[in-house]
Design an enzyme around this catalytic site. Structure first.
Site, PDB file in Angstrom:
ATOM      1  N   CYS A   2       0.858  -1.176   0.000  1.00 27.17           N
ATOM      2  CA  CYS A   2       0.000   0.000   0.000  1.00 27.17           C
ATOM      3  C   CYS A   2       0.898   1.232   0.000  1.00 27.17           C
ATOM      4  O   CYS A   2       2.021   1.164  -0.489  1.00 27.17           O
ATOM      5  CB  CYS A   2      -0.985  -0.020   1.162  1.00 27.17           C
ATOM      6  N   ARG A   8      -3.570  -0.578   5.437  1.00 31.46           N
ATOM      7  CA  ARG A   8      -4.116  -1.616   4.559  1.00 31.46           C
ATOM      8  C   ARG A   8      -3.208  -2.825   4.379  1.00 31.46           C
ATOM      9  O   ARG A   8      -3.649  -3.967   4.568  1.00 31.46           O
ATOM     10  CB  ARG A   8      -4.438  -1.016   3.181  1.00 31.46           C
ATOM     11  N   ASP A 104     -10.805 -11.635  -8.100  1.00 25.75           N
ATOM     12  CA  ASP A 104     -11.656 -11.966  -9.251  1.00 25.75           C
ATOM     13  C   ASP A 104     -11.065 -13.107 -10.061  1.00 25.75           C
ATOM     14  O   ASP A 104     -11.783 -14.014 -10.498  1.00 25.75           O
ATOM     15  CB  ASP A 104     -11.855 -10.745 -10.146  1.00 25.75           C
TER      16      ASP A 104
END
Length: 186
Positions: A2, A8, A104
């Site tokens: 990050c 994060r 994904d």
């Protein structure tokens, strides 16, 4: 990876260490503009503790070309961070993915070739994911990128970490299955 390596990426690092089955994979994080030497940001640390993750011993560090060169897989919090990988170490781009894009690709992983148990499994997964780019319709940045919660509200922290949790859930399921099948084949 990050920006500051205090919110994060440490969150994702510590949760992956907690969630991914043991498989000889080193999990580390770094930042493109790290607050070098800093601990995990307070609110992030609180969220990690609530999930039972280990928050001890963390120190923020800057990403280096050496890290990128030796990493088998690089996961970034945004597509812009992935772009920074290309500037730092162009050859690492084939192993670099925004966290949401990699999730994904993992979701579509049924089409990946079987893992060769004679070879380390993580580089094979990264290669399969890289080959699958373009076969999965890309989603908008507001769905893929994890917003930076640093200095923001508790709601922004919650949104960022829920998004990371969603992505990690998909990734851990896919990687856990691959790691398990690779160990079972030995």
């Amino acid at each position: 990876m990050c920006t500051g390596n205090i919110c994060r990426s440490p969150y994702a690092e510590r949760r992956l260490r907690q969630l991914l089955p043991a498989g000889g994979v080193e999990i580390a994080s770094a930042g493109t503009a790290a607050v070098v030497g800093s601990d995990i940001e307070t609110e992030t640390r609180d969220f990690l503790r609530q999930r039972g993750a280990d928050v001890t011993g963390f120190r923020a560090r800057s990403v280096t070309t050496e890290m990128l060169g030796s990493a088998e897989l690089v996961l970034t919090m945004t597509r812009a961070h992935r772009g920074q990988v290309s500037r730092l170490h162009p050859a690492a781009m084939r192993r670099a993915f925004a966290l949401g894009d990699f999730a994904d690709l993992c979701r579509a992983s049924a089409t990946w070739r079987p893992i060769n148990p004679a070879q380390p499994w993580l580089p094979q997964v990264a290669a399969e994911a890289a080959a699958a780019r373009g076969t999965v319709a890309p989603r908008d940045l507001d769905v893929i990128d994890v917003v930076d919660p640093y200095g923001a509200s508790t709601r922004t922290h919650t949104d960022a970490f829920e998004r990371i949790e969603e992505f990690l859930g998909t990734i851990v399921q896919a990687l856990g299955a691959v790691a398990g099948s690779a160990r079972a084949s030995r």
